[in-house]
Design an enzyme around this catalytic site. Structure first.
Site, PDB file in Angstrom:
ATOM      1  N   SER A 209       0.792  -1.232   0.000  1.00  0.00           N
ATOM      2  CA  SER A 209       0.000   0.000   0.000  1.00  0.00           C
ATOM      3  C   SER A 209       0.819   1.275   0.000  1.00  0.00           C
ATOM      4  CB  SER A 209      -0.937   0.015   1.210  1.00  0.00           C
ATOM      5  OG  SER A 209      -0.197  -0.007   2.425  1.00  0.00           O
TER       6      SER A 209
ATOM      7  N   HIS B 221      -5.425  -4.240  -0.885  1.00  0.00           N
ATOM      8  CA  HIS B 221      -5.323  -3.212  -1.926  1.00  0.00           C
ATOM      9  C   HIS B 221      -5.348  -3.796  -3.329  1.00  0.00           C
ATOM     10  CE1 HIS B 221      -4.552   0.364   0.599  1.00  0.00           C
ATOM     11  NE2 HIS B 221      -4.040  -0.517   1.441  1.00  0.00           N
TER      12      HIS B 221
ATOM     13  N   LYS C 109     -12.254  -0.937   1.362  1.00  0.00           N
ATOM     14  CA  LYS C 109     -11.503  -0.153   0.379  1.00  0.00           C
ATOM     15  C   LYS C 109     -12.265  -0.146  -0.947  1.00  0.00           C
ATOM     16  CE  LYS C 109      -7.033  -0.507   2.683  1.00  0.00           C
ATOM     17  NZ  LYS C 109      -7.484  -1.057   3.958  1.00  0.00           N
TER      18      LYS C 109
END
Length: 396
Positions: free
Chosen positions: A185, A213, A243
């Site tokens: 990340s 991610h 996310k």
């Protein structure tokens, strides 16, 4: 208040401020979209993990409201008593379909997943090989397990092979596991999963990928493991639902036996109340959107390339990112903090990332373009980057 505690806090908080390591938290006054309002001012938001813009999606809001009306605002108990609602079972079936596995289990956060899954399988008779830049939740999960932690140089397959060989041949450990982020990340680079799988087969390593991610971003939205076509080769697929999915929570996906074990041995599952039904309904709606179309995924990548190219042309150091994550690496912590402060003053919300999140001397402002940004927004952001960068001597 304890005088000892007060002295400790005052001294150490001041030290963090002096070093430029104290992070101010800014409350957002409204939805976390491509434009956010802070202290009454509209800012171009480049600090959100809301990759696909789903956190503010109107369809998902409606699903959340309808499920809340039906089930209430909370599950009411832990999953093993009577906190498992039928909608939780539906979610886990959909997560398994999404990740290409036999089964899946949901948790209250991605952080909880790593605390739960690692410690449920590994113990003090075992060893975990872990990439040195793995997320803090992986590090904490490894520590909680009691297993021997063997640090592996970042993305260094020769180092992984050598340390796996040494651990295997030592005969000291019952089980060996290798853990890596799917997408890192802070730098945006992608784990070398094909090489990792080869080494894992050679030395009987359990493979564990935290794809917080990567899900929604790689593999046409299905993640890093899907990106490489390795769904049958990776033992643990971990992810967050906060996310790209845009809601809250986390999951572990794998074989049915693995999920059955986690349901009886992972402590966050056994001792924490389940996700609220409204959130679960919104998560399922998000998964449906991602699996039905690559439109949001494609727009995310288009915006990611556009911002990267623009910052690179201006002369910023954007590192080695292979994903839409776009760091501007400044180096000095105090300069990084000042750079972020000036960006915010000029209209771009891009927060500084400094030690201990990244190594000392590698401070950066991390930019997260999303599918919801327009080209006009990105052009405005680039103009502000140029102005502030030249003002502070970051670019010439």
């Amino acid at each position: 208040m304890s005088k000892v505690l007060d002295a400790f806090l005052q001294e150490n908080l001041q030290e963090l401020r002096d070093q430029g390591l104290y992070n101010e938290i800014d409350p957002v006054e409204g939805p976390n979209g491509p434009i956010i309002k802070i202290k009454g001012k509209d800012l171009i938001n480049l600090s959100s993990n809301n990759y696909l813009g789903l956190a503010t999606d109107e369809d998902l809001k409606k699903l959340n409201i309808a499920a809340t009306e039906k089930y209430g605002v909370g599950a009411g108990a832990v999953r093993t008593i009577n906190g498992t609602l039928d909608i939780h079972i539906e979610l886990e079936k959909k997560l398994a379909e999404f990740k290409g596995t036999e089964a899946a289990i949901s948790y209250q956060s991605g952080f909880n997943c790593n605390m739960a899954a690692i410690s449920a399988v590994m113990n003090k008779q075992d060893a975990i090989l872990s990439d040195e830049l793995n997320h803090a939740s992986i590090i904490d999960g490894c520590r909680l397990s009691g297993a021997k932690i063997i640090r592996v140089n970042h993305q260094d397959m020769d180092d992984l092979r050598a340390k796996a060989k040494e651990a295997k041949e030592s005969g000291q450990y019952g089980k060996l596991m290798y853990i890596t982020d799917g997408v890192f990340s802070m730098d945006g680079d992608i784990a070398k999963l094909p090489e990792i799988v080869e080494i894992a087969k050679e030395f009987d390593l359990i493979t564990y990928v935290d794809d917080a991610h990567g899900s929604g971003v790689l593999g046409k939205g299905k993640g890093t493991v899907k990106h490489f076509g390795l769904e049958k080769e990776i033992d643990f697929q971990i992810g967050t639902l906060s996310k790209a999915i845009g809601v809250v929570g986390g999951y572990v996906a794998g074989t049915q036996n693995l999920i059955d074990w986690l349901k009886v041995r992972s402590r966050p599952f056994l001792f924490s109340t389940a996700l609220p039904a409204g959130d679960v309904a919104a998560i399922m709606g998000a998964l449906d959107k991602i699996m039905a179309s690559t439109e949001l995924h494609d727009k995310l990548w288009e915006n990611g390339h556009y911002l990267k190219d623009g910052l690179k042309k201006l002369g910023f150091n954007i590192g080695v990112s292979e994903t839409p994550i776009t760091p501007c690496i400044i180096g000095d912590e105090k300069l990084t903090q000042e750079f972020s402060k000036r960006l915010i003053e000029e209209g771009v919300y891009a927060k500084s990332i400094v030690f201990p999140t990244v190594a000392k001397g590698t401070g950066r402002v991390r930019n997260m373009p999303t599918a919801a940004h327009t080209e006009e927004m990105l052009n405005d952001a680039l103009a502000i980057y140029e102005k502030v960068g030249k003002e502070l001597g970051v670019i010439s």
